[in-house]
Design a protein around this motif. Structure first.
Motif, short mmCIF file in Angstrom:
data_model
loop_
_atom_site.label_atom_id
_atom_site.label_comp_id
_atom_site.label_asym_id
_atom_site.label_seq_id
_atom_site.Cartn_x
_atom_site.Cartn_y
_atom_site.Cartn_z
N ALA A 1 -28.56 -4.42 -18.85
CA ALA A 1 -28.19 -3.36 -19.77
C ALA A 1 -26.70 -3.49 -20.05
O ALA A 1 -25.96 -4.07 -19.25
CB ALA A 1 -28.48 -1.98 -19.18
N GLU B 1 -27.25 -0.77 -24.86
CA GLU B 1 -28.27 -1.77 -25.17
C GLU B 1 -29.00 -2.09 -23.88
O GLU B 1 -28.39 -2.10 -22.80
CB GLU B 1 -27.59 -3.04 -25.73
CG GLU B 1 -28.52 -4.02 -26.41
CD GLU B 1 -27.78 -5.25 -26.92
OE1 GLU B 1 -26.52 -5.24 -26.94
OE2 GLU B 1 -28.46 -6.24 -27.26
N VAL B 2 -30.31 -2.33 -23.97
CA VAL B 2 -31.05 -2.72 -22.77
C VAL B 2 -31.92 -3.93 -23.09
O VAL B 2 -32.35 -4.13 -24.24
CB VAL B 2 -31.96 -1.58 -22.23
CG1 VAL B 2 -31.12 -0.39 -21.77
CG2 VAL B 2 -32.99 -1.16 -23.25
N ARG C 1 -36.73 -0.26 -17.90
CA ARG C 1 -37.65 0.87 -18.06
C ARG C 1 -37.03 2.24 -17.76
O ARG C 1 -37.48 3.25 -18.28
CB ARG C 1 -38.86 0.70 -17.10
CG ARG C 1 -39.78 -0.49 -17.42
CD ARG C 1 -40.66 -0.20 -18.62
NE ARG C 1 -41.43 -1.38 -19.03
CZ ARG C 1 -40.97 -2.30 -19.89
NH1 ARG C 1 -39.77 -2.16 -20.45
NH2 ARG C 1 -41.71 -3.33 -20.22
N THR C 2 -36.03 2.28 -16.88
CA THR C 2 -35.60 3.60 -16.37
C THR C 2 -34.38 4.16 -17.08
O THR C 2 -34.06 5.33 -16.90
CB THR C 2 -35.30 3.52 -14.86
OG1 THR C 2 -34.21 2.60 -14.65
CG2 THR C 2 -36.53 3.04 -14.08
N ARG D 1 -32.21 4.26 -21.00
CA ARG D 1 -32.35 3.94 -22.42
C ARG D 1 -31.01 4.08 -23.13
O ARG D 1 -30.12 4.81 -22.65
CB ARG D 1 -33.36 4.90 -23.06
CG ARG D 1 -34.78 4.65 -22.61
CD ARG D 1 -35.72 5.64 -23.26
NE ARG D 1 -35.30 7.03 -23.01
CZ ARG D 1 -35.98 8.10 -23.43
NH1 ARG D 1 -37.08 7.94 -24.13
NH2 ARG D 1 -35.55 9.31 -23.15
N ASP E 1 -28.26 7.07 -22.81
CA ASP E 1 -28.23 7.74 -21.50
C ASP E 1 -26.83 7.67 -20.88
O ASP E 1 -26.16 6.63 -20.95
CB ASP E 1 -29.18 7.05 -20.50
CG ASP E 1 -30.64 7.44 -20.69
OD1 ASP E 1 -30.91 8.35 -21.51
OD2 ASP E 1 -31.50 6.84 -20.01
N ASP F 1 -32.45 -1.52 -13.96
CA ASP F 1 -33.35 -0.52 -13.37
C ASP F 1 -33.03 -0.28 -11.89
O ASP F 1 -33.20 0.82 -11.38
CB ASP F 1 -34.81 -0.96 -13.49
CG ASP F 1 -35.38 -0.69 -14.88
OD1 ASP F 1 -34.83 0.18 -15.58
OD2 ASP F 1 -36.38 -1.33 -15.23
#
Lengths: 348, 348
Positions: free
Chosen positions: B28, B67-68, B73-74, B76, B79, B133
């Motif tokens: 990320a 950006e991910v 998954r955890t 975004r 955030d 994550d």
């Protein structure tokens, strides 16, 4: 009475010593039924530690109470008792916290008590026990020699191995590595098993001790030391390290091995008296490997361990692989010094 | 983007650096909202540690995900997140045991990831976070500067002080001694209070830090160090010693003091990076004083500590006593090097 005195390196004698008498109302006198030689006694025998005068030696015993002072309440003449290797009041702040080995009013055998009276060594026929209520714990008279040996083990060697396991936080399901194959290391193996360890990896190069370790419940034996032993334990644990490591030697090498084979976040329980040992602090820091342990608070453990022996735990007595009469105490030291025996039980 | 680089002792610069890009689907990229200077950064700044080339520096940050990678998954984009000072997968055996600082697949900032791609330092505008994550934890966007500062504290300094207290086993009712009055020591004071300590004895010679320690809940201050500090703590505890000691310096002197002022049977939680430090093993052995701690497993603590901050725990942010724009990063290092500030928060 006869009592053991170290007159110099290698010079152990059974001397005629004064019969002990009650000095304080909290004293008790016990007649020794069994005593033994400790690995730490060998440091004196070998001259690694030097005494400037003859040293009254021995700190492990079980016996029968023969006389008590006016204030003694918990043991009576005729009782079978176990003495921890240190005497304690069992009431001070440290004892109350379970650390009876740091008793504010306690002390050791073969030294002076707080009133300046000499305290006998335990390798003799009789012992004056200061602070008897806080020190001695009574148990049923042993029914046989095996039970007697197990009760004697609780005086030091079993309790010390137990302390390694407790300090390292051994729990059911754990994989435990034990560094050191002396009587304490073997007791640590048995203690880890008793505390529910699933796998116990014993390190030993000697076939007789490897065999005893397996008898006591070791599931694996590593016959190397140092980096090689570390690599073997890592290999046996999928690269993760042991969940708990019990260090029963006390050298820099053994501490280093123990702290390196322990998994991150685990604890090394150490009970080997450290001799110029420097633990690898950077390793401890990098992987959160803790170091806990020290002198075993035997008095604190005794009630539980006595019950375990009464319930059928036979391991404590099994580290004694030779029995001699007290008259042969010098031979007993030689047995252990020359590794002819793991631990010698002496009967007055 | 701009990122901080140490070009040599005392030579901190905000350089133009490549904007990070996603390399792995587990990466990320975050935009930094706040970062800060750590006491450990000063070891490099002062030339105690020497780098053979310019060193990308900084390992504490909070920010917003921009950006991910495809497998994240955890968190975004958008955030608010906190990054621990180490990245981790949070799934390996060590992470599963709570020791995320020893992650089998993790690493640090300013170094290379496992694929050989450089990972940015945290004292910059953007950071590529490997294993997002397993590393980042999202929290509500801070409502104000104080909340932002507290969330930033969790990235390292608060979690490290917390780790000292947890490692030392601080429990309600304890008397806790804290060695070290830097930002970590002050965080340790606050952590001991949060864990229910009844008395917290802070050691500090500096009036401003003494005052902050008291604000954070220290009940007593000892303005000495070494043997004098040990004597003071023993005096304050009726000769017994502290129930838990938090060592937040990392020198032989501080470790020795900590292990000597701890009561028999207690634990010193140590989080000061040891520099040639040798703990007094004989003292540890004689009185069963354990040494536990090390690199804080921040990722493991984050969910709990974030909730505590959201519930009103303001202490984490209060160790920041100066705020500067990132452009003044060199001045921030000088502030801390010259003790003009305890900890400087930087805003890109």
């Amino acid at each position: 009475m006869r009592g053991t005195v170290l007159h110099g390196p290698g010079d152990i004698r059974l001397d005629e010593r004064p019969d002990p008498v009650i000095h304080a109302p909290t004293d008790a006198i016990i007649e020794v039924l069994a005593t033994c030689v400790c690995g730490s006694d060998l440091w004196w025998f070998r001259g690694v530690h030097l005494a400037d005068k003859p040293r009254i030696i021995g700190h492990e015993a079980v016996g029968v109470v023969r006389e008590v002072g006016a204030e003694v309440r918990t043991v009576r003449p005729g009782d079978f008792v176990i003495t921890p290797f240190l005497w304690s009041d069992n009431t001070c702040a440290h004892c109350a916290a379970g650390v009876t080995s740091s008793c504010a009013n306690g002390g050791g055998f073969g030294a002076l008590d707080r009133d300046g009276h000499p305290v006998d060594g335990c390798q003799g026929e009789f012992i004056r026990i200061p602070l008897a209520d806080g020190t001695l714990v009574a148990a049923p008279h042993p029914e046989n020699d095996a039970m007697l040996a197990s009760m004697l083990g609780l005086s030091d060697v079993t309790s010390t191995g137990w302390h390694a396991a407790v300090s390292a936080g051994v729990r059911p399901g754990h994989t435990v590595a034990v560094v050191g194959d002396g009587a304490v290391g073997l007791s640590a193996v048995a203690s880890a098993v008793a505390l529910g360890a699933e796998r116990v990896i014993a390190m030993s190069k000697y076939p007789d001790r490897q065999a005893l370790a397996r008898e006591l419940g070791a599931t694996e034996v590593v016959d190397s030391r140092g980096d090689e032993a570390v690599a073997a334990v890592l290999d046996l644990t999928g690269g993760i390290g042991a969940d708990a490591v019990l260090e029963c030697v006390g050298t820099s090498e053994s501490l280093n091995s123990a702290l390196t084979m322990a998994r991150p976040g685990s604890t090394v329980g150490f009970v080997g008296i450290p001799h110029d040992a420097a633990p690898p602090v950077s390793r401890m820091f990098a992987d959160n490997v803790a170091l806990a342990g020290g002198m075993a608070p035997v008095r604190h453990y005794l009630p539980d361990l006595i019950q375990r022996v009464l319930d059928g735990w036979t391991a404590p007595g099994r580290v004694f692989d030779r029995v001699r009469p007290l008259a042969e105490v010098a031979e007993a030291y030689a047995d252990m010094d020359q590794r002819r025996a793991t631990k010698v039980l002496l009967r007055p």
